[in-house]
Design a protein around this motif. Structure first.
Motif, mmCIF file in Angstrom:
data_model
loop_
_atom_site.group_PDB
_atom_site.id
_atom_site.type_symbol
_atom_site.label_atom_id
_atom_site.label_comp_id
_atom_site.label_asym_id
_atom_site.label_seq_id
_atom_site.Cartn_x
_atom_site.Cartn_y
_atom_site.Cartn_z
ATOM 1 N N CYS A 52 -14.625 -71.670 -30.543
ATOM 2 C CA CYS A 52 -15.947 -72.231 -30.867
ATOM 3 C C CYS A 52 -16.697 -72.631 -29.601
ATOM 4 N N LYS A 53 -16.002 -73.296 -28.696
ATOM 5 C CA LYS A 53 -16.640 -73.798 -27.479
ATOM 6 C C LYS A 53 -17.155 -72.669 -26.590
ATOM 7 N N THR A 54 -16.504 -71.511 -26.628
ATOM 8 C CA THR A 54 -16.921 -70.384 -25.782
ATOM 9 C C THR A 54 -17.926 -69.466 -26.482
ATOM 10 N N SER A 55 -18.270 -69.773 -27.728
ATOM 11 C CA SER A 55 -19.225 -68.956 -28.491
ATOM 12 C C SER A 55 -20.633 -69.515 -28.263
ATOM 13 N N GLU A 63 -27.965 -75.832 -32.102
ATOM 14 C CA GLU A 63 -28.920 -76.755 -31.476
ATOM 15 C C GLU A 63 -30.305 -76.618 -32.101
ATOM 16 N N ILE A 64 -30.723 -75.378 -32.356
ATOM 17 C CA ILE A 64 -32.028 -75.151 -32.997
ATOM 18 C C ILE A 64 -32.027 -75.723 -34.406
ATOM 19 N N ILE A 65 -30.951 -75.457 -35.156
ATOM 20 C CA ILE A 65 -30.840 -75.963 -36.528
ATOM 21 C C ILE A 65 -30.879 -77.492 -36.546
ATOM 22 N N GLY A 86 -16.767 -70.438 -39.504
ATOM 23 C CA GLY A 86 -17.175 -71.834 -39.356
ATOM 24 C C GLY A 86 -17.594 -72.242 -37.957
ATOM 25 N N ILE A 87 -17.996 -71.289 -37.128
ATOM 26 C CA ILE A 87 -18.296 -71.617 -35.726
ATOM 27 C C ILE A 87 -19.605 -72.383 -35.591
ATOM 28 N N VAL A 88 -20.666 -71.909 -36.253
ATOM 29 C CA VAL A 88 -21.943 -72.620 -36.135
ATOM 30 C C VAL A 88 -21.842 -74.001 -36.778
ATOM 31 N N GLU A 89 -21.049 -74.115 -37.847
ATOM 32 C CA GLU A 89 -20.852 -75.407 -38.509
ATOM 33 C C GLU A 89 -20.101 -76.369 -37.578
ATOM 34 N N TYR A 90 -19.144 -75.847 -36.823
ATOM 35 C CA TYR A 90 -18.416 -76.663 -35.846
ATOM 36 C C TYR A 90 -19.390 -77.280 -34.847
ATOM 37 N N HIS A 91 -20.303 -76.464 -34.341
ATOM 38 C CA HIS A 91 -21.245 -76.958 -33.340
ATOM 39 C C HIS A 91 -22.250 -77.945 -33.938
ATOM 40 N N ILE A 92 -22.670 -77.717 -35.192
ATOM 41 C CA ILE A 92 -23.559 -78.677 -35.853
ATOM 42 C C ILE A 92 -22.868 -80.035 -35.957
ATOM 43 N N LYS A 93 -21.586 -80.012 -36.310
ATOM 44 C CA LYS A 93 -20.829 -81.265 -36.440
ATOM 45 C C LYS A 93 -20.675 -81.953 -35.098
ATOM 46 N N GLN A 94 -20.522 -81.175 -34.026
ATOM 47 C CA GLN A 94 -20.408 -81.772 -32.689
ATOM 48 C C GLN A 94 -21.719 -82.432 -32.259
ATOM 49 N N ILE A 95 -22.833 -81.781 -32.600
ATOM 50 C CA ILE A 95 -24.149 -82.289 -32.201
ATOM 51 C C ILE A 95 -24.588 -83.453 -33.082
ATOM 52 N N MET A 96 -24.336 -83.324 -34.400
ATOM 53 C CA MET A 96 -24.749 -84.355 -35.357
ATOM 54 C C MET A 96 -23.550 -84.774 -36.205
ATOM 55 N N PRO A 97 -22.651 -85.579 -35.653
ATOM 56 C CA PRO A 97 -21.443 -85.975 -36.402
ATOM 57 C C PRO A 97 -21.744 -86.769 -37.666
ATOM 58 N N GLU A 98 -22.964 -87.328 -37.731
ATOM 59 C CA GLU A 98 -23.325 -88.115 -38.920
ATOM 60 C C GLU A 98 -23.636 -87.242 -40.130
ATOM 61 N N VAL A 99 -23.841 -85.945 -39.933
ATOM 62 C CA VAL A 99 -24.131 -85.035 -41.038
ATOM 63 C C VAL A 99 -22.839 -84.679 -41.769
ATOM 64 N N HIS A 100 -22.851 -84.868 -43.075
ATOM 65 C CA HIS A 100 -21.710 -84.506 -43.926
ATOM 66 C C HIS A 100 -21.769 -83.002 -44.177
#
Length: 255
Positions: A52-55, A63-65, A86-100
């Motif tokens: 995920c980190k290298t994608s 980030e755009i989402i 689940g790669i883009v979802e992983y990054h969304i969670k990293q950026i916005m951990p408050e999002v369920h």
């Protein structure tokens, strides 16, 4: 404008399995095979997170989402349909951990494997977009994410899906096509198909590729204008590489 989309998978898949057309069973094979690959989900948490980190492109999309979610105050509960690896979802969670985040896919073994390695995700579920019940969502703060699954259904099937989403009172949808077809992309697709045929490679029908105007038909637009059948309006669109990100808002019921 739309054209059929084909892909040539590894030869081993054509020896034992019916790979003429993608199915949930075939996706389970691709996602859960032991050999590392573009489609397989990693078996270890560390390997999943490293991939995920290298994608980079997935991170950029996330980030755009997230910027859209914050700017338009879309909500704090995100349901991803057809989440795949689940790669883009992983990054969304990293950026916005408050999002369920709830990850769903119609391939049962795939979602079970993802649940073992995507430990930061809040929920997982098996869900078929054509036959599933969207009524369990649609509350305040619920956002549907459809990331790179546009090829999976025909225009008519997509219209049916958006009818069901609309009837479930889901207010916001973030729709990211696999590609937005242009003449250049269509010619590239045809050239690759011809190459595979001439090379004797077996191919799999993977659905459809669509132009921008064809995507608008999914949401109920007619000839690029609004009409009485419009279900979702495009509140913002951002072109990104060979695709784009649609942020859609439910059109109020006309009386």
């Amino acid at each position: 404008m739309k054209i059929k989309h084909y892909f040539s998978f590894d030869k081993k898949h054509y020896k034992k399995n019916g790979f003429k057309k993608l199915s949930s069973a075939n996706w389970d094979i691709l996602r859960t095979e032991n050999a590392p690959g573009a489609f397989s989900i990693e078996k270890e948490i560390s390997a999943f997170e490293e991939n995920c980190k290298t994608s980079v492109s997935y991170k950029e999309t996330a980030e755009i989402i997230c910027n859209f979610i914050k700017k338009h105050e879309l909500g704090n509960r995100l349901v991803s349909l057809g989440c795949g690896k689940g790669i883009v979802e992983y990054h969304i969670k990293q950026i916005m951990p408050e999002v369920h985040i709830k990850c769903t896919d119609y391939a049962k073994k795939s979602i079970e494997q993802l649940a073992k390695v995507f430990i930061d995700c809040d929920e997982f579920d098996t869900f078929d977009m054509l036959s599933g019940d969207y009524g369990t969502w649609g509350g305040t703060g619920d956002i549907l994410l459809m990331y790179r699954i546009s090829t999976e259904f025909s225009t008519e099937q997509w219209q049916l899906i958006f009818d069901k989403i609309y009837n479930a009172n889901i207010q916001y949808v973030i729709f990211v096509p696999t590609e937005i077809m242009t003449l250049r992309i269509a010619l590239k697709e045809k050239a690759m198909l011809l190459h595979n045929i001439l090379s004797g490679n077996k191919i799999t029908f993977c659905g459809w590729m669509y132009s921008y105007k064809e995507y608008l038909k999914f949401f109920g637009y007619n000839n690029n204008t609004k009409d009485s059948s419009q279900k979702y309006q495009v509140i913002t669109f951002d072109k990104y590489r060979d695709t784009g990100i649609f942020v859609l808002q439910r059109t109020p019921l006309k009386r």
